[in-house]
Design a protein around this motif. Structure first.
Motif, PDB file in Angstrom:
ATOM      1  N   MET A 220      -3.778  10.540 -33.444  1.00  0.00           N
ATOM      2  CA  MET A 220      -2.449   9.984 -33.753  1.00  0.00           C
ATOM      3  C   MET A 220      -2.235   9.760 -35.257  1.00  0.00           C
ATOM      4  SD  MET A 220      -0.147   9.828 -31.470  1.00  0.00           S
ATOM      5  CE  MET A 220       1.062   8.895 -32.397  1.00  0.00           C
ATOM      6  N   THR A 221      -3.308   9.425 -35.991  1.00  0.00           N
ATOM      7  CA  THR A 221      -3.108   9.182 -37.428  1.00  0.00           C
ATOM      8  C   THR A 221      -2.731  10.491 -38.136  1.00  0.00           C
ATOM      9  OG1 THR A 221      -5.466   9.443 -37.860  1.00  0.00           O
ATOM     10  CG2 THR A 221      -4.667   7.188 -37.536  1.00  0.00           C
ATOM     11  N   LYS A 222      -3.227  11.621 -37.602  1.00  0.00           N
ATOM     12  CA  LYS A 222      -2.847  12.928 -38.173  1.00  0.00           C
ATOM     13  C   LYS A 222      -1.481  13.364 -37.634  1.00  0.00           C
ATOM     14  CE  LYS A 222      -7.504  14.559 -39.092  1.00  0.00           C
ATOM     15  NZ  LYS A 222      -8.646  15.254 -38.470  1.00  0.00           N
ATOM     16  N   ILE A 223      -1.266  13.115 -36.343  1.00  0.00           N
ATOM     17  CA  ILE A 223       0.004  13.504 -35.716  1.00  0.00           C
ATOM     18  C   ILE A 223       1.189  12.868 -36.439  1.00  0.00           C
ATOM     19  CG2 ILE A 223       1.415  13.110 -33.627  1.00  0.00           C
ATOM     20  CD1 ILE A 223      -1.176  13.666 -31.989  1.00  0.00           C
ATOM     21  N   GLN A 224       1.049  11.588 -36.796  1.00  0.00           N
ATOM     22  CA  GLN A 224       2.210  10.901 -37.368  1.00  0.00           C
ATOM     23  C   GLN A 224       2.565  11.368 -38.782  1.00  0.00           C
ATOM     24  OE1 GLN A 224       1.725   6.600 -38.391  1.00  0.00           O
ATOM     25  NE2 GLN A 224      -0.265   6.847 -37.445  1.00  0.00           N
ATOM     26  N   GLY A 229       8.032  21.804 -37.927  1.00  0.00           N
ATOM     27  CA  GLY A 229       7.282  22.859 -37.260  1.00  0.00           C
ATOM     28  C   GLY A 229       7.004  22.492 -35.818  1.00  0.00           C
ATOM     29  N   LYS A 230       6.136  23.287 -35.179  1.00  0.00           N
ATOM     30  CA  LYS A 230       5.854  23.044 -33.763  1.00  0.00           C
ATOM     31  C   LYS A 230       4.570  22.237 -33.606  1.00  0.00           C
ATOM     32  CE  LYS A 230       8.306  26.898 -31.630  1.00  0.00           C
ATOM     33  NZ  LYS A 230       9.098  26.123 -30.678  1.00  0.00           N
ATOM     34  N   LEU A 231       4.627  21.225 -32.761  1.00  0.00           N
ATOM     35  CA  LEU A 231       3.480  20.333 -32.599  1.00  0.00           C
ATOM     36  C   LEU A 231       3.110  20.131 -31.134  1.00  0.00           C
ATOM     37  CD1 LEU A 231       1.427  18.091 -33.472  1.00  0.00           C
ATOM     38  CD2 LEU A 231       3.360  16.480 -33.386  1.00  0.00           C
ATOM     39  N   ALA A 232       1.827  20.371 -30.828  1.00  0.00           N
ATOM     40  CA  ALA A 232       1.267  20.010 -29.525  1.00  0.00           C
ATOM     41  C   ALA A 232       0.292  18.873 -29.782  1.00  0.00           C
ATOM     42  CB  ALA A 232       0.549  21.205 -28.904  1.00  0.00           C
ATOM     43  N   GLY A 233       0.715  17.647 -29.481  1.00  0.00           N
ATOM     44  CA  GLY A 233      -0.130  16.470 -29.704  1.00  0.00           C
ATOM     45  C   GLY A 233      -0.737  16.028 -28.384  1.00  0.00           C
ATOM     46  N   LEU A 234      -2.021  16.300 -28.211  1.00  0.00           N
ATOM     47  CA  LEU A 234      -2.685  15.945 -26.945  1.00  0.00           C
ATOM     48  C   LEU A 234      -3.683  14.830 -27.225  1.00  0.00           C
ATOM     49  CD1 LEU A 234      -2.888  19.586 -25.674  1.00  0.00           C
ATOM     50  CD2 LEU A 234      -1.635  17.733 -24.558  1.00  0.00           C
ATOM     51  N   THR A 235      -3.266  13.608 -26.952  1.00  0.00           N
ATOM     52  CA  THR A 235      -3.948  12.419 -27.451  1.00  0.00           C
ATOM     53  C   THR A 235      -4.971  11.817 -26.492  1.00  0.00           C
ATOM     54  OG1 THR A 235      -2.062  11.147 -26.643  1.00  0.00           O
ATOM     55  CG2 THR A 235      -2.012  11.789 -28.949  1.00  0.00           C
ATOM     56  N   ALA A 236      -5.158  12.428 -25.312  1.00  0.00           N
ATOM     57  CA  ALA A 236      -6.171  11.929 -24.368  1.00  0.00           C
ATOM     58  C   ALA A 236      -6.571  13.065 -23.429  1.00  0.00           C
ATOM     59  CB  ALA A 236      -5.618  10.763 -23.548  1.00  0.00           C
ATOM     60  N   GLN A 237      -7.778  12.960 -22.869  1.00  0.00           N
ATOM     61  CA  GLN A 237      -8.225  13.972 -21.907  1.00  0.00           C
ATOM     62  C   GLN A 237      -7.237  14.074 -20.749  1.00  0.00           C
ATOM     63  OE1 GLN A 237     -10.761  16.279 -21.604  1.00  0.00           O
ATOM     64  NE2 GLN A 237     -10.981  15.875 -23.786  1.00  0.00           N
ATOM     65  N   GLU A 244      -4.006  -2.013 -25.143  1.00  0.00           N
ATOM     66  CA  GLU A 244      -5.046  -2.483 -26.077  1.00  0.00           C
ATOM     67  C   GLU A 244      -5.888  -1.323 -26.591  1.00  0.00           C
ATOM     68  OE1 GLU A 244      -7.561  -5.252 -24.052  1.00  0.00           O
ATOM     69  OE2 GLU A 244      -8.316  -3.758 -22.658  1.00  0.00           O
ATOM     70  N   GLU A 245      -5.963  -0.241 -25.806  1.00  0.00           N
ATOM     71  CA  GLU A 245      -6.737   0.929 -26.235  1.00  0.00           C
ATOM     72  C   GLU A 245      -5.879   1.900 -27.047  1.00  0.00           C
ATOM     73  OE1 GLU A 245      -8.778   3.005 -23.001  1.00  0.00           O
ATOM     74  OE2 GLU A 245      -8.798   4.794 -24.270  1.00  0.00           O
ATOM     75  N   ARG A 246      -4.663   2.174 -26.594  1.00  0.00           N
ATOM     76  CA  ARG A 246      -3.847   3.208 -27.263  1.00  0.00           C
ATOM     77  C   ARG A 246      -3.028   2.660 -28.430  1.00  0.00           C
ATOM     78  NH1 ARG A 246      -0.354   2.229 -22.620  1.00  0.00           N
ATOM     79  NH2 ARG A 246       1.682   1.638 -23.434  1.00  0.00           N
ATOM     80  N   GLY A 247      -2.896   1.346 -28.535  1.00  0.00           N
ATOM     81  CA  GLY A 247      -2.150   0.754 -29.650  1.00  0.00           C
ATOM     82  C   GLY A 247      -0.689   1.174 -29.626  1.00  0.00           C
TER      83      GLY A 247
END
Ligand code: MG
Ligand code: ZN
Length: 386
Positions: A220-224, A229-237, A244-247
């Protein structure tokens, strides 16, 4: 219910006080989950009600999965009487029944909102005869608009899947992931990495996405930091964790996707759907703590959408739910401390109408009692003219 009965029979049969003690402590722990004791409130801003355009160029559609009026109210109390949703001055109700059930699931509920049709529980973007129906996201894409999806669950889960995939059953996750490659969606951010790689068909969809020009990122720190352009942000398995975990994953992903779509869309406009997935899971767990936490997280995402819409003046924000979960009833609370107490008649979904909140040009269309399919029809007419 059956489980409780079985436990009772076992306890009565064994007559062991140790077991009874344990069951009693479990019941207490359960009750604690039913009371939200109040957290740190956030500041809510009220924005302009004057807009540049009469019709929207962009639509930001936000779905609180399982979010009934009580869930919204629990958030309102939890944040000491203020929510970003209050910027929406046009309010209606949506009837959520599916084609084969008085009580919908998220697949049929999502498909009603995305495709404008009533279909059977479990259906993803297909009609009762399992024939694919074009979604509003696909229709927007066909007209040259930029498109996006954001979710705190897997991006392949029923709600986001309904906007981009066409499958007979909601649990066909790998097939749903492959459907993303059939589109030109500009940005998607959510979990679901496991459905794009390590697949039964041996395809590596991450490689295929990169070949199609996507930036594939899971941090997420890179995603933000990505602006266009085109973005596929897959932040969890699979699914993102609890708050509390994902903030601030959801509000940040919402802000990032808006920025990318605004930059990609030129004068054509964009359509995006943002899902607060886990309000539903809090409802299933009958946990007021889980519900209020995720309700407030979702409201902060709504705040990001409204902040952009207020500045832009040509963006319509529509906030609704696919159904209600838990039959949540607020039985106590305190606006000063944020405490919320609730009772629940079910661990499943209920049939009741869900609220529709809207802000921006065209918002006045979304008032009164309507079918969930009408929410789709109104958005499509305003954005695409048909
Ligand atoms: Mg969902
Ligand atoms: Zn559910």
């Amino acid at each position: 219910m059956l489980q409780k009965l079985l436990i009772f029979i076992v306890l009565a049969g064994m007559g062991l006080s140790g077991y009874a003690q344990e069951a009693y402590m479990d019941a207490e722990a359960e009750d604690l989950e039913k009371t939200y004791l109040g957290g740190e409130p956030y500041k809510v801003k009220l924005y302009t009600q004057k807009f540049k355009a009469e019709k929207p160029k962009n639509i930001i559609f936000l779905i609180g999965d399982g979010m009934g009026v009580s869930h919204v109210f629990s958030g309102l109390v939890g944040n000491r009487g203020k929510l970003f949703i209050e910027n929406c001055r046009h309010i209606g109700f949506s009837k959520t029944q599916s084609s084969d059930d008085f009580i919908t699931d998220s697949a049929a509920g999502g498909t009603a909102l995305s495709c404008g049709i009533k279909t059977y529980n479990g259906a993803i973007g297909v009609n009762p005869d399992t024939i694919p129906v074009e979604t509003i996201l696909e229709a927007a894409e066909d007209k040259g608009l930029a498109t996006g999806l954001v979710s705190t669950s897997a991006i392949t889960h029923a709600t986001p899947a309904s906007f981009i995939a066409h499958q007979k059953k909601r649990n066909m996750y790998e097939e749903i992931a492959a459907d993303f490659l059939k589109t030109d969606i500009d940005v998607f951010i959510g979990g679901g990495l496991a459905h794009f790689i390590g697949r039964k068909d041996k395809r590596n969809l991450l490689t295929e996405l990169k070949e199609k020009g996507y930036i594939v990122e899971n941090d997420m720190t890179k995603i933000q930091k990505i602006k266009k352009g085109k973005l596929a942000g897959l932040t969890a398995q699979v699914h993102n964790g609890r708050l509390e975990e994902r903030g601030d994953m959801l509000p940040i992903a919402t802000q990032t996707a808006i920025k990318i779509l605004d930059n990609n869309s030129g004068d054509k406009g964009f359509f995006m759907m943002v899902e607060g997935s886990q309000i539903d899971w809090g409802g299933h767990a009958n946990s007021s703590i889980y519900i209020v936490e995720d309700m407030l997280d979702f409201d902060r995402a709504v705040g990001e959408a409204i902040k952009f819409a207020a500045k832009d003046g040509e963006t319509l924000v529509v906030v609704t739910a696919d159904h209600e979960t838990g039959g949540m009833a607020i039985t106590g609370g305190d606006f000063n401390t944020g405490m919320v107490k609730a009772g629940y008649p079910t661990g499943g979904h209920t049939a009741v109408m869900v609220p529709v909140f809207s802000y921006g040009p065209g918002a006045e269309e979304f008032i009164g009692i309507m079918d969930n399919t009408e929410v789709h029809a109104k958005m499509k007419k305003l954005l695409l003219g048909d």
